[in-house]
Design an enzyme around this catalytic site. Structure first.
Site, short mmCIF file in Angstrom:
data_model
loop_
_atom_site.label_atom_id
_atom_site.label_comp_id
_atom_site.label_asym_id
_atom_site.label_seq_id
_atom_site.Cartn_x
_atom_site.Cartn_y
_atom_site.Cartn_z
N ASP B 38 0.85 -1.19 0.00
CA ASP B 38 0.00 0.00 0.00
C ASP B 38 0.89 1.24 0.00
O ASP B 38 1.63 1.48 0.95
CB ASP B 38 -0.88 -0.04 1.26
CG ASP B 38 -2.14 0.78 1.08
OD1 ASP B 38 -2.17 1.66 0.20
OD2 ASP B 38 -3.10 0.54 1.83
N ASP B 39 0.84 2.01 -1.09
CA ASP B 39 1.63 3.24 -1.20
C ASP B 39 3.13 3.00 -1.14
O ASP B 39 3.90 3.93 -0.86
CB ASP B 39 1.26 4.26 -0.10
CG ASP B 39 -0.09 4.91 -0.34
OD1 ASP B 39 -0.78 4.53 -1.30
OD2 ASP B 39 -0.46 5.80 0.46
N CYS B 78 -5.35 3.94 -4.79
CA CYS B 78 -5.52 2.60 -4.26
C CYS B 78 -6.71 1.81 -4.79
O CYS B 78 -6.56 0.78 -5.44
CB CYS B 78 -5.59 2.68 -2.75
SG CYS B 78 -6.55 4.08 -2.15
N HIS B 141 -11.03 -2.65 0.04
CA HIS B 141 -11.08 -1.36 -0.64
C HIS B 141 -11.90 -1.34 -1.92
O HIS B 141 -11.75 -0.43 -2.74
CB HIS B 141 -9.65 -0.86 -0.92
CG HIS B 141 -9.46 0.54 -0.42
ND1 HIS B 141 -8.50 1.38 -0.91
CD2 HIS B 141 -10.12 1.25 0.51
CE1 HIS B 141 -8.56 2.53 -0.29
NE2 HIS B 141 -9.54 2.48 0.58
N ASP B 288 0.21 -0.90 -4.94
CA ASP B 288 -1.01 -0.42 -5.59
C ASP B 288 -0.84 0.91 -6.32
O ASP B 288 -1.60 1.23 -7.23
CB ASP B 288 -2.17 -0.33 -4.58
CG ASP B 288 -1.91 0.66 -3.46
OD1 ASP B 288 -0.74 1.08 -3.27
OD2 ASP B 288 -2.87 1.03 -2.77
N ASN B 289 0.13 1.71 -5.87
CA ASN B 289 0.42 2.99 -6.55
C ASN B 289 1.75 3.49 -6.03
O ASN B 289 2.34 2.88 -5.12
CB ASN B 289 -0.70 4.02 -6.35
CG ASN B 289 -1.17 4.16 -4.92
OD1 ASN B 289 -2.31 3.85 -4.59
ND2 ASN B 289 -0.28 4.60 -4.03
#
EC number: 3.1.6.4
Lengths: 522, 522
Positions: B38-39, B78, B141, B288-289
């Site tokens: 995540d991130d 996300c 999410h 995710d990004n």
């Protein structure tokens, strides 16, 4: 430092006894190969994260040896950094700086009058004390007048040039740079040693490779320990590669140059293996300063996540790729967070040879053997100079900037940009900003890109400053600057008639001698 | 693509026959583990050049598998990227976007009304066709209302939360986010599942690790192939780590979170080895990004040499770390320059299971098996969307920007900066700049940092544009956008009374239902 030196001696004994060769007790000291790149940046190798990952040989060298993520040049410019490597001393001590302006970078163009002083003791001269034969292949850059010749400063052999491969010149207003074999010139760049600016083609890296391989073979046959200083310059603008490599990189011509060098390093290590001397050869790969972003993207490399590039005292200007390789001694795949400096190659090489650095002068290099062989870390400051000015210092994870400057507004307006695409307000300044009373401090672990200065009011800032201040004070109080070598220029001292020019019919007539203050714009 | 699919089937047969298990002919398909960060940014792993090099397990995973330097999220945010992973489709197709504004990023906060449509066919549901048991651990999410529950979309088990771990909330104006075990909540963040914002301490990664290890052990004991989607979120602000890891990183708290995840990945791979199923387990690690530079340096990661971060369609917003591991099948130490996408994990997973992707809809994911097993490269475009707007496309080494935008001047003036320390004139714009008629084009090999747009007049520019234009035209002409899911918000749909709240006495009373247009500022 005394404890470290003692430990390093102990360690060396261990290593040497582990090698356990010969009947007479101590085995011969290892060969030493220092592979110095020109304007290659921290981010240019696959193992340092370059996205195209085109350096399989260097990446493999790292997996077989030790990688240093925090290794520094001694200056953001070529000549001073190279002087520091061979003397183990900051350029401010050896005289490789200018006082013509405040915080100005200076080097050795062919109009420079100065060069490496006779009072400096260079690594190849010292290694003679342990029986080493030595050769420099490639760029010398410590002065081109007769008294500065590398064979007068300890090298036994030279193949290469005294200055950068700029050109072509007209041989009237300015001569082309000569290429020497030992004492005499054997031709000039763009003449006998062509570099095609338009296509980027040149065989120079191949020539430098053959010079290295030949020297290694000869010394090995003679059973002599050797010191090879392989200072290639294909990644310095104008970048070049031989025909077999041109157009092969995803990164354009700069990448072609990197690929050819990577291939050459693979061949050098391969020869050491083939000759059965890999375990008795210490090889270190690094660069003289950060990538020249001013020449990017076609003629300049990458400093990875770091700020700015060559000419600046931000991390991009002075943090370098660095790999040590010595199979059977240095553990494979090791990463050392020892803060390292190009000056350490001086002290480490002497240590490998069982020699002591000169005791009659300040030496800034650290022996890296404890870091490489035992994984030990030694706290030490990294000083970032620009000319005669201490711009910044790193101690542990904290970097304090006493002065910030990229280049002048005048230059910047003309498109000269040392930090393209980067702009940190109050940090990448275009006027010389003094912060000596309240330095800008960055935590390089959290913020390797120097984007987020610590708050002056934070306890972290105050703690860091409290540690850094006495280190800087001690340094500055004890510092004895050398006689500045890079102040005076003179058209008459250019490479008009280098030794050997008569035999080749390549002597040119110098103009009248007019000493001038060199102009150093940044 | 047809040829690739056929090749991939052939290849799979080869692989499966090479594995050669069982008496009935074909061995069971491999377990599939997708480890989604995540991130986390491209530059956060040692193997991608992070200077502190604190990810030994992930670095080792790369040396044992394949590393993708050019692997992309499907969106700089996300939820859309996660929807793309599980559907194999661009968010614009699955409905994970908003039309409330032009080129706006949108996700699933707890006031969102939408979520994953029933018409979408998710990877875990499809894998049931090959007998896979599946579990999601961590962040879902894709909508938190009952119809969006992961167990209604193919997963057999869930331990984790439907939304980000923001908080703590007061449970009056806004409820704390629930943590589910399968169908029912088992507590809430900041209550039963504490995250200490001040110290950064939380055991969540350890809990998520145990959930993963337990699931692996159970499926292995049952001799069932399994699909584990391990979607941990410790590197999303507020970043956290358990006590054993807090303060251990040179990179601060963000680095502590990375170190704990790296350790966990090592344990997961270690368990696969210990159980003797490493060679029948395909593991893929990605994010995710891009790193959220707006939270740097204490709560955000690194995008290495790339421009900007999360929320943007520059490389820093969407280029991701990506490592594939499948010992005995994927060659060790391979680097693949196949342009990859998170959507490829959908198609590749189906291919591993011997299944075909749905033929009744557009699928954007590519089967990566030819790249991983045979080193083959397939040209394919990478599309960079922001909401409903195609901002950019990469084809080969060329990236064309049709729109540039970081965030608004209003936000930027308030200190919201998606590109701290970076400023490329005319590129990192604070107003939405249209370039559809004359795109900005960069060569990502020479210029991965998107700092030097090609000259519009160069033949290189024209050639690149000539290749890109028809690819974009085909894409846009055939595109059927899904019903936008991220337009409507409503305080009443927040996590007031998730299933299971009665048993815990943790039901809260929702406010009056007032549907509103969601506000998406960037």
């Amino acid at each position: 430092m005394a404890a470290v030196a003692a430990a390093s001696r102990r360690c060396l004994l261990l290593v040497l006894s582990a090698a356990g060769l010969g009947l007479t007790g101590a085995p011969p000291p290892p060969n030493i190969l220092l592979l110095l790149m020109d304007d290659m940046g921290w981010g240019d190798l696959g193992v340092y994260g370059e996205p195209s990952r085109e350096t399989p040989n260097l990446d493999r060298m790292a997996t077989e040896g030790t990688l240093f993520p925090s290794f520094y040049a001694a200056n953001p410019l070529c000549s001073p950094s190279r002087a520091a490597l061979l003397t183990g001393r900051l350029p401010i001590r050896s005289g490789f700086y200018t006082t013509n302006g405040h915080a100005r970078n200076a080097y050795t163009p062919q109009e420079i009058v100065g060069g490496i002083p006779d009072s400096e003791r260079l690594l190849p001269a010292l290694l003679k004390g342990a029986g080493y034969a030595s050769k420099i292949v490639g760029k010398w850059h410590l002065g081109h007048r007769p008294q500065f010749h590398p064979l007068r400063h300890g090298f036994d052999e030279w193949f290469g040039s005294p200055n950068c491969h700029f050109g072509p010149y007209d041989n009237r207003a300015r001569p082309n740079i000569p290429v020497y074999r030992d004492w005499e010139m054997v031709g000039r760049y763009y003449e006998e040693f062509p570099i095609h600016l338009k296509t980027g083609e040149s065989n120079l890296t191949q020539i430098y490779l053959q010079e290295a391989l030949g020297f290694i073979r000869r010394q090995q046959a003679a059973h002599r320990p050797f010191f090879l200083y392989w200072a290639v310059d294909a990644t310095h603008a104008p970048v070049y590669a031989s025909r077999a490599f041109l157009g092969t990189s995803q990164r354009g011509r700069y990448g072609d140059a990197v690929r050819e060098i990577d291939d050459s390093v693979g061949r050098i290590l391969g020869l050491l293996r083939d000759l059965g001397v890999a375990e008795s050869s210490f090889v270190f790969f690094t660069s003289d300063n950060g990538a020249a972003l001013v020449s990017a993207p076609k003629q300049g490399g990458s400093n990875g996540p770091f700020l700015c590039g060559k000419q600046t005292t931000f991390e991009g200007g002075m943090r370098e790729p660095a790999i040590a390789w010595w199979p059977g001694h240095i553990p494979a795949g090791q990463v050392s967070h020892q803060p390292g400096s190009i000056m350490d190659l001086f002290t480490t090489s002497l240590s490998l040879a069982g020699l002591q650095p000169p005791s009659d002068r300040a030496i800034d290099g650290l022996d890296l053997l404890p870091a490489m062989l035992q994984g030990r870390l030694t706290e030490r400051p990294i000083f970032y100079y620009r000319g005669n000015t201490l711009m910044a210092v790193t101690l542990g994870q904290y970097k304090a900037h006493f002065w910030t400057w990229t280049n002048s507004w005048e230059e910047f307006r003309q498109g000269v940009d040392f930090c393209p695409g980067q702009n940190v307000s109050g940090v990448t300044t275009h006027s010389q900003e003094e912060h000596t009373r309240l330095p800008l401090i960055f935590h390089l672990g959290r913020d390797p890109g120097e984007r987020f200065p610590l708050s002056f009011a934070s306890s972290e800032y105050l703690d860091a400053l409290r540690k850094i201040t006495p280190v800087v004070q001690r340094h500055q109080e004890s510092l004895v600057p050398g006689q500045p070598q890079l102040n005076v220029c003179n058209q008459a001292v250019m490479n008009w008639a280098p030794p050997g020019c008569e035999k080749l019919g390549k002597c040119l007539t110098p103009p009248e001698s007019v000493p001038e203050k060199c102009s150093w714009p940044h």
